[in-house]
Write a protein that holds these residues in place. Structure first.
Motif, PDB file in Angstrom:
ATOM      1  N   LYS A   1       0.835  -1.206   0.000  1.00 47.33           N
ATOM      2  CA  LYS A   1       0.000   0.000   0.000  1.00 47.33           C
ATOM      3  C   LYS A   1       0.870   1.256   0.000  1.00 47.33           C
ATOM      4  CE  LYS A   1      -3.645   2.385   2.560  1.00 47.33           C
ATOM      5  NZ  LYS A   1      -4.518   2.373   3.767  1.00 47.33           N
ATOM      6  N   ALA A   2       1.945   1.239   0.820  1.00 41.45           N
ATOM      7  CA  ALA A   2       2.859   2.384   0.860  1.00 41.45           C
ATOM      8  C   ALA A   2       3.561   2.552  -0.479  1.00 41.45           C
ATOM      9  CB  ALA A   2       3.884   2.187   1.974  1.00 41.45           C
ATOM     10  N   LEU A   3       3.884   1.434  -1.105  1.00 40.90           N
ATOM     11  CA  LEU A   3       4.546   1.478  -2.415  1.00 40.90           C
ATOM     12  C   LEU A   3       3.609   2.071  -3.463  1.00 40.90           C
ATOM     13  CD1 LEU A   3       7.254   0.637  -3.631  1.00 40.90           C
ATOM     14  CD2 LEU A   3       6.260  -1.600  -4.147  1.00 40.90           C
ATOM     15  N   GLU A   4       2.337   1.712  -3.404  1.00 40.66           N
ATOM     16  CA  GLU A   4       1.355   2.225  -4.348  1.00 40.66           C
ATOM     17  C   GLU A   4       1.125   3.729  -4.142  1.00 40.66           C
ATOM     18  OE1 GLU A   4      -1.030   2.175  -7.591  1.00 40.66           O
ATOM     19  OE2 GLU A   4       0.293   0.574  -6.853  1.00 40.66           O
ATOM     20  N   GLN A   5       1.110   4.144  -2.886  1.00 38.78           N
ATOM     21  CA  GLN A   5       0.950   5.577  -2.595  1.00 38.78           C
ATOM     22  C   GLN A   5       2.129   6.377  -3.138  1.00 38.78           C
ATOM     23  OE1 GLN A   5       0.470   5.430   1.669  1.00 38.78           O
ATOM     24  NE2 GLN A   5      -1.770   5.388   1.552  1.00 38.78           N
ATOM     25  N   LEU A   6       3.335   5.833  -3.003  1.00 37.37           N
ATOM     26  CA  LEU A   6       4.518   6.491  -3.548  1.00 37.37           C
ATOM     27  C   LEU A   6       4.429   6.553  -5.065  1.00 37.37           C
ATOM     28  CD1 LEU A   6       7.333   7.723  -3.051  1.00 37.37           C
ATOM     29  CD2 LEU A   6       8.270   5.404  -3.161  1.00 37.37           C
ATOM     30  N   ARG A   7       3.954   5.487  -5.649  1.00 38.88           N
ATOM     31  CA  ARG A   7       3.793   5.444  -7.109  1.00 38.88           C
ATOM     32  C   ARG A   7       2.790   6.492  -7.577  1.00 38.88           C
ATOM     33  NH1 ARG A   7       0.480   1.102 -10.194  1.00 38.88           N
ATOM     34  NH2 ARG A   7       1.137   1.359 -12.355  1.00 38.88           N
ATOM     35  N   GLU A   8       1.668   6.618  -6.852  1.00 38.55           N
ATOM     36  CA  GLU A   8       0.651   7.595  -7.228  1.00 38.55           C
ATOM     37  C   GLU A   8       1.158   9.028  -7.078  1.00 38.55           C
ATOM     38  OE1 GLU A   8      -2.700   6.692  -4.824  1.00 38.55           O
ATOM     39  OE2 GLU A   8      -3.238   4.865  -5.946  1.00 38.55           O
ATOM     40  N   SER A   9       2.000   9.245  -6.074  1.00 40.47           N
ATOM     41  CA  SER A   9       2.550  10.588  -5.886  1.00 40.47           C
ATOM     42  C   SER A   9       3.543  10.948  -6.971  1.00 40.47           C
ATOM     43  CB  SER A   9       3.234  10.689  -4.511  1.00 40.47           C
ATOM     44  OG  SER A   9       4.419   9.911  -4.476  1.00 40.47           O
ATOM     45  N   SER A  10       4.007   9.946  -7.708  1.00 39.41           N
ATOM     46  CA  SER A  10       4.961  10.186  -8.801  1.00 39.41           C
ATOM     47  C   SER A  10       4.282  10.208 -10.163  1.00 39.41           C
ATOM     48  CB  SER A  10       6.038   9.085  -8.803  1.00 39.41           C
ATOM     49  OG  SER A  10       6.718   9.033  -7.569  1.00 39.41           O
ATOM     50  N   ALA A  11       2.950  10.192 -10.162  1.00 39.98           N
ATOM     51  CA  ALA A  11       2.208  10.192 -11.423  1.00 39.98           C
ATOM     52  C   ALA A  11       2.444  11.488 -12.188  1.00 39.98           C
ATOM     53  CB  ALA A  11       0.721  10.001 -11.146  1.00 39.98           C
ATOM     54  N   GLN A  12       2.323  11.402 -13.485  1.00 42.15           N
ATOM     55  CA  GLN A  12       2.532  12.562 -14.341  1.00 42.15           C
ATOM     56  C   GLN A  12       1.318  12.791 -15.231  1.00 42.15           C
ATOM     57  OE1 GLN A  12       6.129  11.463 -16.440  1.00 42.15           O
ATOM     58  NE2 GLN A  12       7.405  12.585 -14.979  1.00 42.15           N
TER      59      GLN A  12
ATOM     60  N   ARG B   1      -0.675   9.444 -15.847  1.00 44.03           N
ATOM     61  CA  ARG B   1       0.020   8.199 -16.174  1.00 44.03           C
ATOM     62  C   ARG B   1       0.891   7.793 -14.993  1.00 44.03           C
ATOM     63  NH1 ARG B   1       2.885   7.940 -21.846  1.00 44.03           N
ATOM     64  NH2 ARG B   1       0.660   7.989 -22.392  1.00 44.03           N
ATOM     65  N   LEU B   2       0.623   6.608 -14.462  1.00 39.28           N
ATOM     66  CA  LEU B   2       1.402   6.089 -13.335  1.00 39.28           C
ATOM     67  C   LEU B   2       2.662   5.421 -13.853  1.00 39.28           C
ATOM     68  CD1 LEU B   2      -1.421   4.436 -11.184  1.00 39.28           C
ATOM     69  CD2 LEU B   2      -0.239   6.573 -10.724  1.00 39.28           C
ATOM     70  N   PRO B   3       3.791   5.605 -13.150  1.00 39.43           N
ATOM     71  CA  PRO B   3       5.019   4.917 -13.568  1.00 39.43           C
ATOM     72  C   PRO B   3       4.906   3.418 -13.299  1.00 39.43           C
ATOM     73  CG  PRO B   3       5.354   6.029 -11.469  1.00 39.43           C
ATOM     74  CD  PRO B   3       3.997   6.433 -11.954  1.00 39.43           C
ATOM     75  N   ASN B   4       5.606   2.635 -14.062  1.00 38.77           N
ATOM     76  CA  ASN B   4       5.632   1.189 -13.825  1.00 38.77           C
ATOM     77  C   ASN B   4       6.356   0.887 -12.515  1.00 38.77           C
ATOM     78  OD1 ASN B   4       4.327   0.590 -16.280  1.00 38.77           O
ATOM     79  ND2 ASN B   4       6.284   0.697 -17.399  1.00 38.77           N
ATOM     80  N   LEU B   5       5.859  -0.105 -11.805  1.00 42.62           N
ATOM     81  CA  LEU B   5       6.466  -0.487 -10.528  1.00 42.62           C
ATOM     82  C   LEU B   5       7.608  -1.460 -10.820  1.00 42.62           C
ATOM     83  CD1 LEU B   5       5.933   0.303  -7.636  1.00 42.62           C
ATOM     84  CD2 LEU B   5       4.504  -1.728  -7.380  1.00 42.62           C
TER      85      LEU B   5
ATOM     86  N   PHE C   1      11.750   2.537 -11.656  1.00 44.22           N
ATOM     87  CA  PHE C   1      11.019   3.403 -10.725  1.00 44.22           C
ATOM     88  C   PHE C   1      11.782   3.543  -9.403  1.00 44.22           C
ATOM     89  CE2 PHE C   1       7.952   3.554  -7.132  1.00 44.22           C
ATOM     90  CZ  PHE C   1       7.492   4.846  -7.323  1.00 44.22           C
ATOM     91  N   ALA C   2      12.309   2.419  -8.905  1.00 42.26           N
ATOM     92  CA  ALA C   2      13.074   2.447  -7.654  1.00 42.26           C
ATOM     93  C   ALA C   2      14.274   3.377  -7.777  1.00 42.26           C
ATOM     94  CB  ALA C   2      13.531   1.039  -7.271  1.00 42.26           C
ATOM     95  N   LYS C   3      14.945   3.331  -8.899  1.00 42.41           N
ATOM     96  CA  LYS C   3      16.104   4.204  -9.119  1.00 42.41           C
ATOM     97  C   LYS C   3      15.676   5.672  -9.209  1.00 42.41           C
ATOM     98  CE  LYS C   3      18.909   0.681 -11.427  1.00 42.41           C
ATOM     99  NZ  LYS C   3      19.529   0.243 -12.690  1.00 42.41           N
ATOM    100  N   ASP C   4      14.521   5.902  -9.829  1.00 40.16           N
ATOM    101  CA  ASP C   4      14.037   7.282  -9.957  1.00 40.16           C
ATOM    102  C   ASP C   4      13.774   7.932  -8.607  1.00 40.16           C
ATOM    103  OD1 ASP C   4      14.197   7.211 -12.687  1.00 40.16           O
ATOM    104  OD2 ASP C   4      12.066   6.729 -13.012  1.00 40.16           O
ATOM    105  N   VAL C   5      13.394   7.128  -7.610  1.00 40.36           N
ATOM    106  CA  VAL C   5      13.110   7.689  -6.281  1.00 40.36           C
ATOM    107  C   VAL C   5      14.288   7.521  -5.323  1.00 40.36           C
ATOM    108  CG1 VAL C   5      10.604   7.459  -6.475  1.00 40.36           C
ATOM    109  CG2 VAL C   5      11.933   5.551  -5.550  1.00 40.36           C
TER     110      VAL C   5
END
Length: 358
Positions: free
Chosen positions: A153-164, A176-180, A184-188
């Protein structure tokens, strides 16, 4: 009205005081100050007026005392009364070992620069109580566990906060949500997805540990309160209730409520806020007594640390924050808050903590 005694039959004592306790945490004072005790205070006031007065025909500070007394009669009287009243309350507080928790309220007053001062006042004071045993309070600690779905859930929230927002056909845009994935891990800021999951798990664990600590403190303080039965100063409780009410209303409005809606919502919690205010005031007195018994002192480093935290929270310079706190008379409250926090920590250190079954 007071019965005014003539200078000849006034008591030899320059000040007489009679105390009574009309209600819990309240002291009523009947005070008489002789004319002889008034004169030194008046002399100082006259001298200060004489130093600062600018009167035609005289250099500053050189006008005769008699002229100063004639020209500033009422101002001298008012300032003499103000200082005499303040000094009288300070003296009574020290000699009678009073512990005021608010200002003195003058109920009646008669003042004559020759005959003296008679006044009736009241003040709220700290409650009198015996500190109960606070060692070995039993409290139960809940286990800290992080479920896999919490991490996801925390991972999904982080993903949503990185949406463009990206353009589509025409002028439309879509989220558009980034791929998990590893990218993505490197981007954050992490080497891979596994390291990101580990970081999120550690943050969740830290948050739950903080919550667990808060629950333990709450339980220990509740148990401590149940061991003490005493009245608290009603006006002090009223001031605390006002602060809690104001803070709650601000939070409601920050959440998006309009002022009228916030007031209606606030009305539902009036009694609860009063109960919380009584709890806060009562616990403060107990923790102060505990801190005194444990000889807990506030260090300079702790004060500096708290000041920096306040400055960061408010986005201000620490020097500016300290000046504001001093101007508002709030610095002693900061010191008291740190001391009480240390008392709670000490209470928990002495508690009997048992782990609940997982």
């Amino acid at each position: 009205m007071f019965s005014r005694s003539s200078p000849s039959n006034r008591p030899a004592n320059p000040m007489t005081v009679t105390l009574s306790q009309p209600a819990p945490c309240q002291q009523k004072l009947q005070i008489s100050v002789s004319g002889a005790a008034v004169q030194p205070v008046r002399d100082v006031v006259v001298h200060e007026f004489q130093k600062e007065a600018v009167i035609a025909g005289f250099r500053k500070g050189k006008a005769p005392r008699e002229l100063i007394e004639r020209q500033f009669t009422e101002q001298i009287r008012e300032e003499t009364l103000r200082r005499l009243t303040r000094q009288t309350f300070e003296q009574v507080t020290e000699e009678r070992k009073l512990k005021p928790v608010g200002p003195f309220e003058v109920l009646k007053l008669e003042f004559d620069e020759q005959k003296g001062l008679d006044l009736e006042a009241q003040v709220e004071v700290e409650p009198e109580f015996k500190l109960a045993d606070y060692r070995g309070i039993p409290v139960t600690r809940q286990p800290v566990a992080i479920a896999p779905e919490e991490i996801e859930k925390a991972l999904e929230q982080l993903r949503e906060s990185s949406a463009q927002l990206v353009p589509t056909a025409g002028e439309q845009k879509e989220t558009r949500l980034p791929n998990l994935d590893e990218e993505f891990a490197k981007d954050v800021g992490f080497e891979n997805l596994e390291q990101l999951r580990g970081h999120l798990e550690a943050k969740l664990r830290e948050h739950k540990q903080t919550q667990t600590r808060q629950h333990l403190e709450q339980a220990a303080c509740d148990a401590l309160l149940s061991r003490h039965q005493f009245d608290v100063p009603p006006r002090l409780v009223a001031r605390q209730a006002e602060r809690l009410t104001r803070d709650f209303q601000v939070r409601l409005m920050l959440s998006g409520m309009v002022e009228e809606q916030a007031k209606q919502e606030l009305a539902k919690y009036t009694e609860q806020l009063k109960t919380n205010a009584v709890r806060h005031v009562k616990l403060s007195f107990i923790l102060d007594r505990l801190a005194e018994g444990e000889k807990l002192a506030v260090t300079q480093d702790e004060l500096v640390d708290r000041l920096w935290k306040l400055a960061r929270r408010w986005g201000k310079d620490p020097v500016e924050v300290r000046k504001w706190l001093d101007a508002q008379g709030l610095w002693p409250s900061v010191v008291a808050s740190i001391r009480q926090d240390k008392a709670v920590s000490r209470l928990l250190d002495l508690a009997k903590i048992e782990d609940a079954n997982p």
